[in-house]
Each structure stands twice: as C-alpha cells, then as structure tokens.
Design a protein around this motif. Structure first.
Motif, PDB file in Angstrom:
ATOM      1  N   UNK A 116       0.380   2.671   1.470  1.00  0.00           N
ATOM      2  CA  UNK A 116       1.289   3.367   0.548  1.00  0.00           C
ATOM      3  C   UNK A 116       1.483   4.824   0.967  1.00  0.00           C
ATOM      4  N   UNK A 117       0.407   5.442   1.438  1.00  0.00           N
ATOM      5  CA  UNK A 117       0.509   6.832   1.890  1.00  0.00           C
ATOM      6  C   UNK A 117       1.324   6.930   3.176  1.00  0.00           C
ATOM      7  N   UNK A 118       1.175   5.928   4.046  1.00  0.00           N
ATOM      8  CA  UNK A 118       1.880   5.950   5.329  1.00  0.00           C
ATOM      9  C   UNK A 118       3.360   5.627   5.174  1.00  0.00           C
ATOM     10  N   UNK A 173      -6.931  -5.525   1.591  1.00  0.00           N
ATOM     11  CA  UNK A 173      -7.820  -4.998   0.553  1.00  0.00           C
ATOM     12  C   UNK A 173      -7.225  -3.720  -0.022  1.00  0.00           C
ATOM     13  N   UNK A 174      -7.843  -3.232  -1.089  1.00  0.00           N
ATOM     14  CA  UNK A 174      -7.304  -2.073  -1.804  1.00  0.00           C
ATOM     15  C   UNK A 174      -7.297  -0.817  -0.946  1.00  0.00           C
ATOM     16  N   UNK A 175      -8.336  -0.611  -0.152  1.00  0.00           N
ATOM     17  CA  UNK A 175      -8.401   0.583   0.690  1.00  0.00           C
ATOM     18  C   UNK A 175      -7.249   0.616   1.680  1.00  0.00           C
ATOM     19  N   UNK A 176      -7.015  -0.508   2.345  1.00  0.00           N
ATOM     20  CA  UNK A 176      -5.916  -0.555   3.315  1.00  0.00           C
ATOM     21  C   UNK A 176      -4.565  -0.429   2.613  1.00  0.00           C
ATOM     22  N   UNK A 177      -4.458  -0.980   1.407  1.00  0.00           N
ATOM     23  CA  UNK A 177      -3.212  -0.851   0.651  1.00  0.00           C
ATOM     24  C   UNK A 177      -2.925   0.606   0.314  1.00  0.00           C
ATOM     25  N   UNK A 186       5.613   5.668   2.031  1.00  0.00           N
ATOM     26  CA  UNK A 186       5.878   5.846   0.598  1.00  0.00           C
ATOM     27  C   UNK A 186       7.190   5.223   0.137  1.00  0.00           C
ATOM     28  N   UNK A 187       8.116   4.953   1.065  1.00  0.00           N
ATOM     29  CA  UNK A 187       9.398   4.354   0.697  1.00  0.00           C
ATOM     30  C   UNK A 187       9.322   2.846   0.516  1.00  0.00           C
ATOM     31  N   UNK A 188       8.164   2.244   0.806  1.00  0.00           N
ATOM     32  CA  UNK A 188       8.021   0.800   0.584  1.00  0.00           C
ATOM     33  C   UNK A 188       8.121   0.499  -0.900  1.00  0.00           C
ATOM     34  N   UNK A 189       8.741  -0.621  -1.232  1.00  0.00           N
ATOM     35  CA  UNK A 189       8.871  -1.012  -2.636  1.00  0.00           C
ATOM     36  C   UNK A 189       7.504  -1.232  -3.269  1.00  0.00           C
ATOM     37  N   UNK A 190       6.614  -1.891  -2.531  1.00  0.00           N
ATOM     38  CA  UNK A 190       5.277  -2.170  -3.048  1.00  0.00           C
ATOM     39  C   UNK A 190       4.392  -2.567  -1.877  1.00  0.00           C
ATOM     40  N   UNK A 191       3.084  -2.567  -2.124  1.00  0.00           N
ATOM     41  CA  UNK A 191       2.118  -3.108  -1.173  1.00  0.00           C
ATOM     42  C   UNK A 191       1.264  -4.107  -1.939  1.00  0.00           C
ATOM     43  N   UNK A 192       1.410  -5.385  -1.627  1.00  0.00           N
ATOM     44  CA  UNK A 192       0.626  -6.428  -2.276  1.00  0.00           C
ATOM     45  C   UNK A 192      -0.724  -6.557  -1.584  1.00  0.00           C
ATOM     46  N   UNK A 193      -1.736  -6.908  -2.361  1.00  0.00           N
ATOM     47  CA  UNK A 193      -3.098  -6.974  -1.838  1.00  0.00           C
ATOM     48  C   UNK A 193      -3.633  -8.395  -1.951  1.00  0.00           C
ATOM     49  N   UNK A 202       8.858  -0.223   8.540  1.00  0.00           N
ATOM     50  CA  UNK A 202       9.507   1.084   8.684  1.00  0.00           C
ATOM     51  C   UNK A 202      10.927   0.938   9.222  1.00  0.00           C
ATOM     52  N   UNK A 203      11.109   0.033  10.175  1.00  0.00           N
ATOM     53  CA  UNK A 203      12.419  -0.188  10.760  1.00  0.00           C
ATOM     54  C   UNK A 203      13.401  -0.696   9.707  1.00  0.00           C
ATOM     55  N   UNK A 204      12.988  -1.648   8.898  1.00  0.00           N
ATOM     56  CA  UNK A 204      13.874  -2.208   7.877  1.00  0.00           C
ATOM     57  C   UNK A 204      14.170  -1.198   6.774  1.00  0.00           C
ATOM     58  N   UNK A 205      13.179  -0.416   6.388  1.00  0.00           N
ATOM     59  CA  UNK A 205      13.409   0.629   5.385  1.00  0.00           C
ATOM     60  C   UNK A 205      14.411   1.650   5.903  1.00  0.00           C
ATOM     61  N   UNK A 206      14.295   2.024   7.166  1.00  0.00           N
ATOM     62  CA  UNK A 206      15.235   2.977   7.761  1.00  0.00           C
ATOM     63  C   UNK A 206      16.656   2.429   7.766  1.00  0.00           C
ATOM     64  N   UNK A 207      16.778   1.100   7.799  1.00  0.00           N
ATOM     65  CA  UNK A 207      18.100   0.466   7.769  1.00  0.00           C
ATOM     66  C   UNK A 207      18.624   0.298   6.345  1.00  0.00           C
ATOM     67  N   UNK A 208      17.829   0.706   5.358  1.00  0.00           N
ATOM     68  CA  UNK A 208      18.270   0.655   3.970  1.00  0.00           C
ATOM     69  C   UNK A 208      17.828  -0.556   3.179  1.00  0.00           C
ATOM     70  N   UNK A 209      16.907  -1.352   3.718  1.00  0.00           N
ATOM     71  CA  UNK A 209      16.456  -2.553   3.031  1.00  0.00           C
ATOM     72  C   UNK A 209      15.254  -2.259   2.138  1.00  0.00           C
ATOM     73  N   UNK A 210      15.043  -3.125   1.160  1.00  0.00           N
ATOM     74  CA  UNK A 210      13.909  -3.018   0.251  1.00  0.00           C
ATOM     75  C   UNK A 210      12.764  -3.853   0.808  1.00  0.00           C
ATOM     76  N   UNK A 211      11.643  -3.204   1.110  1.00  0.00           N
ATOM     77  CA  UNK A 211      10.557  -3.866   1.830  1.00  0.00           C
ATOM     78  C   UNK A 211       9.264  -3.813   1.022  1.00  0.00           C
ATOM     79  N   UNK A 212       8.635  -4.956   0.867  1.00  0.00           N
ATOM     80  CA  UNK A 212       7.304  -5.047   0.286  1.00  0.00           C
ATOM     81  C   UNK A 212       6.324  -5.369   1.405  1.00  0.00           C
ATOM     82  N   UNK A 213       5.277  -4.579   1.485  1.00  0.00           N
ATOM     83  CA  UNK A 213       4.263  -4.742   2.518  1.00  0.00           C
ATOM     84  C   UNK A 213       3.044  -5.455   1.938  1.00  0.00           C
ATOM     85  N   UNK A 214       2.085  -5.748   2.802  1.00  0.00           N
ATOM     86  CA  UNK A 214       0.892  -6.488   2.382  1.00  0.00           C
ATOM     87  C   UNK A 214      -0.327  -5.964   3.129  1.00  0.00           C
ATOM     88  N   UNK A 215      -1.424  -5.796   2.391  1.00  0.00           N
ATOM     89  CA  UNK A 215      -2.697  -5.393   2.974  1.00  0.00           C
ATOM     90  C   UNK A 215      -3.793  -6.312   2.460  1.00  0.00           C
TER      91      UNK A 215
END
Length: 275
Positions: free
Chosen positions: A42-44, A34-38, A46-53, A19-32
């Motif tokens: 994504x809901x928490x 399993x699918x449920x946590x991913x 939405x500005x993340x580029x992607x969430x890898x599982x 969240x901090x990096x996205x607020x600074x304007x960076x492109x961030x991919x997150x990781x979870x």
C-alpha cells in the motif's frame, strides 16, 4: 477503465504490472500473502484500489482470497501471477498434505478461477521452463519421487498453460491465455537473468486490458506480445481435462461447462461450477 486483480503482486512482476496498469488509468487490486507485505505494498503503490491479504499456500487461504475478491465486486480481468520458483531445495508439504509448490503455482489459479465471479479475461503466468515440463499426474505431489525443484517448477508451469487452455475451451466467452514473461532479474529470476526486465510485465497487462486485435484471442501462449510455441501436449484436450479433473479432486471444486449455474453433489460434497 478495467477492474483488474493481480495475485502475488506485493513485489516483482506482479507489482510492476500493477503499476503499469494504474499508469494507464485502470483500477487495480493487488494481493499480498500477509499483513506486513500488504502494508508495504500500500505504501509502495498508494494508487492501488486495494491490497487483499491471503496466503495461497493452503486451500483455505486460496478460498479466503476468492471470497475477498468476490466481495470487492466483479473483476474484468485476473492476472494469476503468484508463484514459487525453481530453487525450492526440498518438497514442502502444506497443511492439506500437498506439495506447496503445486498448491501455489497450480491449485491457487485453478481454485480462484473456479470460485471467483467470472471475469472477461484470465491471464496465467507460465515460464519458458514449461517446455521442459511433464504433464504426467501420477506423482504430481512428488510424494514418491526424489525431489527436483527445477523439474517440479517446470511441471507446474506447463500445468498453468494446460489450465489456461482448458479454461479457454470450457469457457468460450472468456479470453484465457498464458504468458511467459522471460527470464528476468526478479527475486525469482535472479540477478544474472538475461531478458529485459522492463518487458517482463508488459504482455500480461496487455492481455488483461487491451483492445488490440492480437490481444482479443483465447487459448494462446504468449511471449513479449507474440504467440509462442508450446508442446503439442498443451493443446491436447484430454491432457487439459486430466489436469482439471485432478485439481477438482484435490480441491472439491470442479470447473465444467458453459452454463451459469452451480450445484453440489450429495455424495462427495464436491462443488461443481458450471461456467
């Protein structure tokens, strides 16, 4: 704008750093894991580029995350945040016959480093408990010793420092550092943790993207954007190499040298990543 991957970022400090990096304007991919946590991530964010599982509790899961990350394009920085805590009540064995805590905390950042397209910066999450860690690898999987979750965790966090410093030495063109975020009130740290939670994600995000002179270093250990003391063993090249060689033996993948070529040995099947 930097392109950043953060492992273990469906909650806690990883999510906060994202969240901090996205607020600074960076492109961030997150990781979870399993699918449920991913889906929740994504809901928490939405500005993340992607969430890898991927579940980092197995070598195959780690390899699958590396493949997905490479398919997403080269990252400028990777924050190796995923980890298990010190409250593990017993030794859990993975499908690979290894300690789950060692696999998630040490082999995951090691193997991702080896298999992913090389970024400009690597940040490895350690802990203040690393100062109580033992670099002895004779029973790193706790197969013979009576299990101690706190000691196994401390050892793993020292190994993360050794990994950061060893990679910094072998790959001088990459900024590779470790961070202790402080004892903060996350799910891992517990409600009574005394450090400032808001400061918990700041240093790793700063090391991943900042052009501040103080952040443009390698082979250092940080706490709250300041270089922090670690044991002399962490700076010992032989101790670093022992860990890297041990991880190479367990994973069949070695990190060596500084040249950008890859090869496979014909006798052991070990993939060697040169640079």
């Amino acid at each position: 704008m930097a392109h950043v991957l953060i492992t273990g970022s469906s909650d806690g400090l990883g999510l906060m750093a994202g969240r901090l990096l996205i607020a600074q304007g960076h492109s961030v991919t997150l990781h979870a894991r399993n699918d449920k946590r991913a889906e929740q991530t994504r809901a928490a964010v939405p500005a993340a580029e992607d969430v890898l599982v991927a579940d980092l509790g197995s070598l195959d899961g780690i390899r699958s995350l590396a493949a997905a990350a490479n398919a997403a394009g080269r990252f400028d920085a990777v924050i190796h945040n995923a980890g298990l805590g010190y409250r593990e009540p017993r030794r859990v064995e993975t499908a690979d016959g290894l300690s789950q805590l060692f696999t998630v905390n040490v082999l995951a950042p090691y193997l991702l480093t080896a298999l992913m397209t090389r970024p400009d910066r690597l940040v490895y999450l350690s802990s203040g408990m690393a100062r109580g860690g033992d670099p002895d690898l004779s029973d790193a999987q706790w197969a013979g010793r009576r299990w101690s979750g706190s000691q196994a965790y401390s050892d793993s966090k020292l190994f993360d420092v050794l990994l950061a410093f060893g990679v910094a030495r072998r790959w001088p063109d990459v900024l590779s550092n470790s961070v202790e975020p402080g004892w903060v009130a996350t799910k891992m740290g517990g409600r009574g943790a005394p450090d400032d939670l808001d400061q918990g994600p700041v240093t790793q995000a700063w090391l991943a993207v900042s052009d501040d002179k103080a952040a443009l270093v390698t082979g250092r250990h940080f706490y709250h954007q300041q270089v922090r003391f670690v044991s002399a063993e962490a700076h010992d090249a032989a101790v670093q190499d022992a860990l890297l060689d041990y991880c190479a033996e367990l994973t069949g993948t070695a990190i060596t040298g500084t040249t950008a070529t890859t090869g496979t040995t014909g006798t052991t099947g070990t993939t060697t990543i040169h640079g």
